[in-house]
Enzyme design. Structure first.
Site, PDB file in Angstrom:
ATOM      1  N   ALA A 170       0.871  -1.154   0.000  1.00 25.76           N
ATOM      2  CA  ALA A 170       0.000   0.000   0.000  1.00 25.76           C
ATOM      3  C   ALA A 170       0.917   1.215   0.000  1.00 25.76           C
ATOM      4  O   ALA A 170       2.061   1.121   0.406  1.00 25.76           O
ATOM      5  CB  ALA A 170      -0.872   0.005   1.238  1.00 25.76           C
ATOM      6  N   CYS A 171       0.428   2.339  -0.451  1.00 30.23           N
ATOM      7  CA  CYS A 171       1.367   3.439  -0.656  1.00 30.23           C
ATOM      8  C   CYS A 171       0.677   4.788  -0.591  1.00 30.23           C
ATOM      9  O   CYS A 171      -0.542   4.886  -0.639  1.00 30.23           O
ATOM     10  CB  CYS A 171       2.000   3.354  -2.035  1.00 30.23           C
TER      11      CYS A 171
END
Lengths: 511, 428
Positions: free
Chosen positions: B52-53
């Site tokens: 995730a980012c």
């Protein structure tokens, strides 16, 4: 051919026993009418069974109002021998009686392991959300036909111009279509049921190699018609009536074989369909006698395209054999808009048993190697890859798609949907269920509307299960599933198979 | 890779430097290529990026250049979106004096790797200039730090005409990059475009910014930034975002469920997926669709995140035909699964594109400044509020891109209907 001789048929144990519960039996004789294999008769006193003739089609049992009939395996002991098992002994006895080639039908019934059963599926957890098909759209629409390598656009200001023309494509609501079953191998009623179901589902049905009866021209837009080596039923009018054309080179049940419909089966109906005189044999040659090499195939493909003014996709069907990948590549280069691979479990109305049971390769390997070869050569988009002849239920369907097939082709599951008991006697033409017969008395046993509804239900069920699997993997459209071998894992005994399929072993992570 | 392979005599480190398997900083081998684990090679056992980012970006559509301060503010605000295992920035317009040369920016394990790359370039192209990329040690940021070098290259005309397979200098550079990433031990191309560069590494977004001195040293008209939260794998320098090929830079938040299909599709077009992440494949898809197939950017987004057939059925005939044929032709290019991406490109029209998947399972928000000269996009609104001059903030619709183009401004807001305001013509 050896001369007929008294006593040449030696006594051998029957395969099945028909048990009639004498307490329950009211001697209504319904079973004797329903039995189409001369097993049950009335001897003036009670119902008697000629067990040797029974094929366990279960028609008598199902139609007995008293539930008095049970068919059981013959419990007769065979002296044990692991190599010469009952099957082998029966073949020997039978061939010694007739001196002929053993005939069979349906598909390969030997217990070869199914590679599909050695594949397990991935599912989304945490980092990508699974999708519930009942809440969110998951698309199964697909298109049969060649696609261009790219689309060419020009953009000037707010004006966007498309400059590429697409080859003809058929829209399918689900990546499943009905394979090739001729009027001849299946009954008039069975074929109508297929057409009606396909109209409702929005998919294609193959005509088999027997042409199309004029009564069925109205179903043209869902018909994928076959052009086989005998050219039975093929004329310009017929070609123009249908949605797609498929040149049959081979069939999974009998690679390297043609077709044989005996003259006694060539009724008025068949004669009108195949465009041959009544009562004549319909023998289709093993090869197309105008196709002895790949360039000949190209000529036939383009002859058909010319005849139909390039309005319909033209495909080629081959049996899955050792060199399928190279052959398929040649077919695509020769202009096949779709190619059909027919696996070694594929069905048939009649075939020599030795071919049915021993020739060809598993469809899983054929799909994987053909898909890979076409990608390596940069021509994968030029064709739609259809695969059939081993796809038994929806689990096989999803695995076939993930291995690289665009569309699955099914026949035996469709017959099962109509009530087929897989007794494998199609070649005898006396199907008690009215499916694989040309006898109008038997054929009318199949209720067209019920049959059509049951087939449509099957397609619906498979499509929903395909959606469930896609959703569980976080995929919302089937095109993202095709060739997505990263979502498969192999759990079988032979890592070489996994290598050939480019599928990782279970326990190996993504990548 | 087992212990014996790591201890292979090919290793240039002494045995004492080996700890547990694939320790960060030790030497290893992946797919036949040697390099330092965690820098130019992924950590042991690591094959694919799942994460995730946070993503953030801005473009000054009037062409005004600025240093990295604002984009650093944006990305570092979203602290919940990173865990210190990777961050990166892309800057466009930072080499105005060498704008016509390809700038190849590399992560290198050591001098030997650098010399090998230099040798390679000497054989392949004209090196206009080369220099070490500025870096400084950052307190608390874990080593090892790679050697970072940039080469400015011109492609000699004769090499294009000499090769039957290479049609343009772009193809030629792609080929060189694929070669380096696949074959040259201890070397990894971070970026390979013109008048742009990618700065990335293993650390928090504020550490990477400090490490490369982005707040002061470089000025560009467009900045993209990315911070990583890998969920099940350690970070490595090469695996940080943005991913780049030529001028295409991609910051990606998501997990591509269609990876197997997309990878096989781009491989058919000659791309090699060597970086072992799903984000890489999306970068190649942009290059393939926009540069090689020449699709307009808006059309390309419709191939990558297509509308549902049920929605397409409601369009007027011409639009329906284009939307359907796009899906038919580019079915295997469709990116499935949750994603939110920020894409930068320099040629022919410098642009920033923000796009989410068609269910919008990852966030994306866009804004435009008071003077309407700057367009922002980011994972969270807080990043835009931090910069503080937004006139309007909006949420782009699922699968609908935001496209901002240099000297043209905001050309697509991501709230329009498909093809809204476009004249569709069919010349077929």
């Amino acid at each position: 051919m050896p001369e007929k001789m008294e006593g040449i048929r030696i006594e051998i144990p029957s395969r099945y026993k028909v048990n009639i519960d004498r307490e329950k039996c009211k001697i209504c004789k319904r079973c004797t009418i329903n039995c189409t294999f001369d097993t049950l008769s009335f001897n003036g006193e009670r119902i008697v069974a000629d067990h040797d003739n029974c094929v366990a089609c279960q028609r008598c049992s199902a139609k007995c109002p008293q539930e008095a009939i049970t068919i059981i395996d013959n419990q007769m002991a065979f002296p044990f021998h692991a190599a010469y098992d009952e099957r082998i002994r029966r073949i020997g006895w039978e061939q010694a009686s007739t001196g002929g080639v053993m005939l069979a039908s349906c598909g390969n019934d030997l217990p070869y392991p199914s590679i599909f059963d050695d594949l397990v599926l991935d599912a989304a957890q945490v980092t990508n959300p699974a999708i519930d098909p009942l809440r969110e759209p998951i698309e199964t629409k697909c298109f049969l036909g060649a696609k261009p390598a790219k689309l060419e656009f020009t953009e000037t200001g707010d004006e966007i111009t498309l400059k590429t023309n697409l080859p003809p494509n058929i829209e399918l609501s689900t990546p499943i279509m009905v394979g090739q079953m001729s009027l001849g191998s299946i009954s008039y009623n069975a074929q109508i049921a297929l057409f009606k179901a396909a109209l409702e589902v929005g998919t294609l049905v193959g005509t088999g190699e027997g042409g199309l009866h004029p009564d069925f021209y109205k179903y043209g837009k869902i018909i994928n018609s076959e052009v086989a080596s005998g050219r039975f039923g093929v004329d310009a009018n017929y070609l123009k009536k249908v949605a797609a054309l498929e040149i049959k080179i081979g069939q999974g049940a009998k690679p390297g074989h043609g077709g044989h419909l005996p003259g006694e089966k060539t009724s008025k109906l068949i004669s009108e369909t195949r465009m041959i005189p009544k009562g004549t044999d319909a023998l289709s040659p093993y090869p197309h006698h105008d196709i002895y090499s790949i360039e000949d195939l190209q000529q036939l493909i383009f002859a058909l395209k010319e005849a139909t003014r390039y309005r319909v996709p033209v495909g080629v069907k081959i049996a899955a054999v050792h060199n399928s990948a190279a052959i398929a590549s040649g077919m695509v280069r020769a202009g096949a808009d779709f190619i059909t691979l027919d696996g070694f479990r594929g069905g048939t109305g009649a075939t020599p048993r030795i071919i049915r049971d021993h020739a060809g390769i598993p469809i899983e390997l054929a799909i994987a190697t053909v898909d890979q070869r076409l990608r390596e050569e940069g021509i994968r988009h030029k064709t739609t890859l259809c695969a059939g002849g081993s796809i038994r239920y929806s689990a096989d369907l999803v695995k076939a798609l993930a291995l690289g097939a665009d569309v699955a082709m099914i026949c035996t599951p469709v017959l099962i949907a109509m009530g087929c008991r897989v007794c494998q006697q199609c070649h005898r033409g006396t199907c008690a269920w009215g499916i694989a017969t040309q006898n109008p008395a038997y054929s009318q046993r199949l209720n067209i509307e019920v049959g059509a509804r049951r087939i449509a239900n099957l397609f619906h069920a498979w499509t929903e299960e395909l959606r469930e699997i896609c959703g569980a993997m976080g995929i919302d459209s089937v095109e993202s599933f095709i060739g997505n071998r990263d979502r498969l894992r192999y759990v079988g005994p032979n890592p070489k198979i996994a290598d050939i399929m480019d599928v990782k072993h279970a326990g190996e992570a993504w990548g | 890779m087992d212990l014996d392979e790591i201890r292979d005599p090919k290793s240039r480190l002494s045995h004492s430097e080996f700890g547990r398997l694939g320790r960060i900083g030790s030497m290893g081998e992946v797919n036949g290529k040697w390099g330092k684990i965690g820098v130019t090679l992924p950590p042991n056992g690591f094959t694919k990026d799942i994460e995730a980012c946070g993503i953030a970006g801005l473009i000054n559509t009037n062409g005004k250049t600025e240093n990295g301060k604002r984009v650093i503010d944006m990305i570092t605000t979203m602290t919940d979106r990173e865990n210190g295992l990777g961050a990166g920035y892309a800057c466009y317009g930072l080499f105005p004096d060498l704008a016509d040369s390809f700038c190849i920016q590399l992560l290198l394990d050591d001098e030997e790797a650098k010399e090998n790359v230099e040798e390679f370039f000497k054989r392949k192209a004209n090196i206009v200039k080369d220099e070490e990329v500025f870096k400084k040690p950052v307190r608390g940021m874990k080593g090892p730090y790679p050697l970072i070098w940039r080469f400015f290259l011109d492609v000699p005309e004769e090499v294009i005409s000499a090769s039957p397979h290479i049609e343009s200098e772009d193809d030629y550079i792609v080929d060189c990059v694929m070669n380096i990433n696949e074959k040259i031990n201890g070397a990894f191309c971070m970026s390979s475009g013109k008048n742009m560069a990618v700065f990335k590494g293993n650390g928090w977004s504020h550490e990477i910014a400090e490490f490369y001195d982005l707040a002061e040293r470089y000025n560009g008209y467009m900045w993209l930034a990315h911070s990583r939260f890998p969920t099940n794998t350690p970070g490595w320098w090469g695996g940080a975002h943005p991913f780049n090929i030529l001028d295409w830079s991609l910051c990606h938040n998501g997990e591509i469920t269609s990876y197997g299909t997309n990878k096989r599709y781009v491989e058919m077009w000659g791309y090699k997926c060597t970086l072992l992440t799903d984000s890489e494949v999306v970068t190649y898809l942009w290059d393939l669709l926009c540069r090689r197939h020449g699709l307009p950017k808006l059309i390309a987004t419709m191939a990558l995140a297509p509308r549902y057939f049920d929605d397409i059925a409601l369009l007027p005939e011409d639009q329906k035909k284009i939307a359907t044929e796009l899906r038919m032709t580019y079915g295997r290019a469709m990116v499935n699964g949750p994603f939110s991406i920020l894409v930068g490109t320099n040629r022919p029209n410098p642009s920033m594109i923000a796009l989410t998947d068609r269910k919008k399972l990852r966030p994306m928000i866009a804004a435009i400044s008071e003077d309407e000269n700057t367009v922002y996009a980011s994972s969270e609104e807080c990043a835009i509020r931090r910069v503080g001059d937004a006139k309007e903030v909006w949420a782009p619709v699922t699968g609908n891109p935001v496209i901002a183009q240099l000297y043209r401004g905001l050309v697509w807001r991501g709230t329009e209907k498909q093809f809204e305001g476009k004249k569709i013509k069919l010349e077929v």
